[in-house]
Design a protein around this motif. Structure first.
Motif, mmCIF file in Angstrom:
data_model
loop_
_atom_site.group_PDB
_atom_site.id
_atom_site.type_symbol
_atom_site.label_atom_id
_atom_site.label_comp_id
_atom_site.label_asym_id
_atom_site.label_seq_id
_atom_site.Cartn_x
_atom_site.Cartn_y
_atom_site.Cartn_z
ATOM 1 N N ARG A 1 0.856 -1.172 0.000
ATOM 2 C CA ARG A 1 0.000 0.000 0.000
ATOM 3 C C ARG A 1 0.900 1.233 0.000
ATOM 4 O O ARG A 1 2.112 1.126 0.041
ATOM 5 C CB ARG A 1 -0.928 -0.039 1.211
ATOM 6 C CG ARG A 1 -1.859 -1.250 1.168
ATOM 7 C CD ARG A 1 -2.881 -1.236 2.263
ATOM 8 N NE ARG A 1 -3.941 -0.280 1.966
ATOM 9 C CZ ARG A 1 -5.012 -0.125 2.743
ATOM 10 N NH1 ARG A 1 -5.130 -0.823 3.859
ATOM 11 N NH2 ARG A 1 -5.944 0.746 2.422
ATOM 12 N N GLY A 2 0.321 2.403 -0.053
ATOM 13 C CA GLY A 2 1.092 3.624 -0.198
ATOM 14 C C GLY A 2 1.642 4.153 1.115
ATOM 15 O O GLY A 2 2.054 3.384 1.984
ATOM 16 N N PHE A 3 1.653 5.474 1.254
ATOM 17 C CA PHE A 3 2.221 6.114 2.428
ATOM 18 C C PHE A 3 1.253 5.941 3.593
ATOM 19 O O PHE A 3 0.329 6.716 3.782
ATOM 20 C CB PHE A 3 2.477 7.590 2.150
ATOM 21 C CG PHE A 3 3.198 8.286 3.278
ATOM 22 C CD1 PHE A 3 4.526 7.974 3.559
ATOM 23 C CD2 PHE A 3 2.551 9.229 4.055
ATOM 24 C CE1 PHE A 3 5.194 8.612 4.597
ATOM 25 C CE2 PHE A 3 3.210 9.869 5.096
ATOM 26 C CZ PHE A 3 4.533 9.566 5.371
ATOM 27 N N ARG A 4 1.487 4.890 4.352
ATOM 28 C CA ARG A 4 0.596 4.504 5.438
ATOM 29 C C ARG A 4 1.410 4.149 6.673
ATOM 30 O O ARG A 4 2.624 3.951 6.604
ATOM 31 C CB ARG A 4 -0.264 3.305 5.006
ATOM 32 C CG ARG A 4 -1.350 3.641 3.995
ATOM 33 C CD ARG A 4 -2.121 2.405 3.598
ATOM 34 N NE ARG A 4 -2.454 1.576 4.751
ATOM 35 C CZ ARG A 4 -3.521 1.774 5.542
ATOM 36 N NH1 ARG A 4 -4.348 2.761 5.303
ATOM 37 N NH2 ARG A 4 -3.746 0.974 6.567
ATOM 38 N N PRO A 5 0.740 4.035 7.831
ATOM 39 C CA PRO A 5 1.477 3.771 9.073
ATOM 40 C C PRO A 5 2.380 2.548 9.020
ATOM 41 O O PRO A 5 3.501 2.590 9.530
ATOM 42 C CB PRO A 5 0.348 3.591 10.094
ATOM 43 C CG PRO A 5 -0.748 4.457 9.592
ATOM 44 C CD PRO A 5 -0.700 4.326 8.097
ATOM 45 N N GLU A 6 1.921 1.456 8.416
ATOM 46 C CA GLU A 6 2.751 0.243 8.407
ATOM 47 C C GLU A 6 4.047 0.448 7.631
ATOM 48 O O GLU A 6 5.098 -0.096 7.983
ATOM 49 C CB GLU A 6 1.967 -0.957 7.844
ATOM 50 C CG GLU A 6 1.532 -0.853 6.399
ATOM 51 C CD GLU A 6 0.166 -0.232 6.205
ATOM 52 O OE1 GLU A 6 -0.466 -0.516 5.166
ATOM 53 O OE2 GLU A 6 -0.275 0.547 7.081
ATOM 54 N N ASN A 7 4.000 1.248 6.562
ATOM 55 C CA ASN A 7 5.217 1.507 5.802
ATOM 56 C C ASN A 7 6.120 2.524 6.493
ATOM 57 O O ASN A 7 7.353 2.475 6.347
ATOM 58 C CB ASN A 7 4.862 1.954 4.383
ATOM 59 C CG ASN A 7 4.347 0.798 3.539
ATOM 60 O OD1 ASN A 7 4.786 -0.333 3.694
ATOM 61 N ND2 ASN A 7 3.396 1.072 2.660
ATOM 62 N N ILE A 8 5.530 3.431 7.242
ATOM 63 C CA ILE A 8 6.332 4.336 8.073
ATOM 64 C C ILE A 8 7.057 3.525 9.147
ATOM 65 O O ILE A 8 8.241 3.748 9.427
ATOM 66 C CB ILE A 8 5.442 5.417 8.709
ATOM 67 C CG1 ILE A 8 4.878 6.341 7.623
ATOM 68 C CG2 ILE A 8 6.212 6.225 9.753
ATOM 69 C CD1 ILE A 8 3.849 7.325 8.115
#
Length: 340
Positions: free
Chosen positions: A160-167
């Motif tokens: 997915r895009g810029f989301r909490p899990e990728n942060i």
């Protein structure tokens, strides 16, 4: 005859008085507005608050909301309690929008896992687990988040895009290299390597499911609940693996909006939503892991989750209080370096 007439009159007066008192009671019944996510999540919360409504003589009205809509509701003080995520909640807390949670009114606070407490005004009611999803017919169980960057998986990854899990993942990579949220260069660099392998930036759970169904991807980051749904309910070839570096929380937070009437009742409502009983309902209906340590899950319910009491402390998390202060800058950097 006169005696019967008097009895009839007396009975009518009593009935009228009772109806009047009932009408007054209904008119005076308090109401709390609880903002949720909609759908099955709100249905589960409705089941959780029934006893609270009876015991406190209050009506809990659940309204679904998200994004800008929720920001406006909080700022305009239109809701009493909001269910959200750490990014939104801590941004609103920075605006002094929330009241600190009172342990005297929300006694379940003392029973929460430490990972569930983001601040004195923001706590998590339940967790999902972000792990690596994979097709076992195509790849062996991945061992590390770094596996997503391996050259052999070029064009076989979905994120997915810029989301909490990728942060959270950027932060984990940065810490491995000796950095942190304030020094995230190594984290962005590793995420850029993974981005080269990404075939699809996923927009929805239905889209995610379809990518596995048609064999377009081999691995992705997804929650344990959605993996179980795709595997058990939809018959898709998919499994989940917890990487050796740890995993991330899909966190549903609770906060009390400051400046509303019935403030004490709002605190008590949060206490109910943090209770073992509410945690069990959420686990049974939605497969979310309860953050109250006193919740006892039946073995068949626990078996469907990847978070357990034994590994919950392995959840990795960024310093979200700091992240919200640089969120917009990180998003701009994400768009320049990752999802171009």
């Amino acid at each position: 005859m006169k005696r019967q007439f008097r009895k009839a009159i007396t009975g009518s007066v009593i009935m009228i008085a009772a109806c009047a008192l009932s009408s007054v009671a209904l008119a005076q019944q308090k109401e709390l507005i609880l903002s949720g996510f909609g759908g099955a999540y709100d249905e589960a919360m409705a089941a959780s608050v029934k006893s609270f409504e009876r015991e406190n003589g209050v009506k809990v009205t659940i309204v679904a909301g998200s994004g800008a809509n929720n920001i406006a509701r909080v700022r305009n003080k239109e809701i009493d309690v909001i269910v959200s995520d750490p990014v939104f909640a801590l941004r609103m807390e920075a605006e002094k929008a929330f009241a600190p949670l009172d342990p005297n009114l929300a006694s379940n606070l003392k029973n929460l896992y430490p990972k569930a407490i983001y601040s004195d005004a923001v706590v998590a009611a339940n967790f999902g687990a972000y792990v690596i999803a994979y097709n076992p017919a195509e790849v062996k169980a991945p061992q590390s988040w770094h596996d997503l960057a391996k050259p052999e998986y070029r064009g076989r990854i979905a994120l997915r895009g810029f989301r909490p899990e990728n942060i959270d993942l950027i932060t984990l990579f940065a810490k491995e290299a000796g950095g942190d949220e304030r020094h995230p260069d190594a984290g962005f660099a590793e995420m850029a390597k993974i981005a080269r392998n990404v075939d699809v930036w996923v927009e929805s759970h239905a889209n995610h499911l379809e990518l596995y169904r048609n064999g377009q991807i081999s691995m992705s980051m997804w929650t344990d609940g959605r993996i179980a749904w795709a595997r058990d309910a939809e018959g898709t070839k998919i499994q989940g693996a917890i990487p050796k570096e740890g995993f991330f929380a899909l966190s549903s937070t609770l906060s009390v909006v400051a400046g509303r009437p019935n403030a004490d009742l709002a605190q008590k409502l949060v206490n109910t939503l943090l209770s073992p009983e509410a945690g069990l309902i959420m686990a049974q209906k939605l497969g979310y892991f309860p953050t109250n340590k006193e919740t006892k899950l039946p073995p068949e319910v626990q078996a469907k989750m990847m978070i357990t009491p034994e590994n919950v402390n392995n959840l990795q998390s960024a310093d979200w209080k700091y992240i919200v202060s640089v969120y917009d800058k990180w998003q701009q950097r994400w768009e320049r370096e990752i999802q171009r």
